[in-house]
Design a protein around this motif. Structure first.
Motif, short mmCIF file in Angstrom:
data_model
loop_
_atom_site.label_atom_id
_atom_site.label_comp_id
_atom_site.label_asym_id
_atom_site.label_seq_id
_atom_site.Cartn_x
_atom_site.Cartn_y
_atom_site.Cartn_z
N ILE A 14 25.41 57.66 67.06
CA ILE A 14 25.27 56.44 67.86
C ILE A 14 26.14 55.36 67.24
CG2 ILE A 14 23.19 55.71 66.62
CD1 ILE A 14 22.22 54.50 69.31
N VAL A 47 27.18 53.66 72.35
CA VAL A 47 27.46 55.02 72.81
C VAL A 47 26.64 56.00 71.99
CG1 VAL A 47 29.23 56.82 72.98
CG2 VAL A 47 29.79 54.47 73.56
N ALA A 88 26.63 60.01 71.42
CA ALA A 88 27.51 61.15 71.63
C ALA A 88 27.07 62.30 70.72
CB ALA A 88 28.96 60.75 71.34
N ALA A 128 31.15 59.00 68.80
CA ALA A 128 30.46 57.80 69.29
C ALA A 128 31.20 56.54 68.87
CB ALA A 128 29.02 57.77 68.78
N ILE A 133 28.40 61.84 77.22
CA ILE A 133 27.84 60.77 76.39
C ILE A 133 26.88 59.93 77.23
CG2 ILE A 133 29.84 60.62 74.87
CD1 ILE A 133 30.77 58.20 76.53
#
Length: 84
Positions: A10, A44, A46, A52, A77
């Motif tokens: 993150i 984000v 991911a 991310a 994502i």
């Protein structure tokens, strides 16, 4: 927003403080002379932390509208836009 996360990365990228002063530490490579001076942030989530981090910065520089059109449909994502 509350999420339980495991086996992912993150990252948040944004400029809320710098944008108020007309400055930025995130640059849009398409316009190298000008900073992406927009207030807000992007978070984000991911599969990996490095992914991310890179995507959070890229999405922030692109802006919400362009990222939703060009990048988000291709990426696996989750994205949260803050104060855009």
């Amino acid at each position: 927003l509350v999420e339980e996360l495991a086996n992912c990365g993150i990252s948040t990228s944004g400029d809320s403080r710098q944008a108020r002063r007309g400055e930025s530490h995130v640059f849009d490579a398409r316009r190298p002379a000008a900073a992406a001076a927009r207030a807000g942030a992007v978070t984000v989530i991911a599969p990996a932390a490095m992914e991310a981090d890179a995507l959070a910065t890229a999405i922030f520089a692109m802006g919400k509208e362009e990222a939703e059109k060009r990048l988000l449909p291709l990426a696996d994502i989750r994205v949260v836009f803050h104060d855009f």
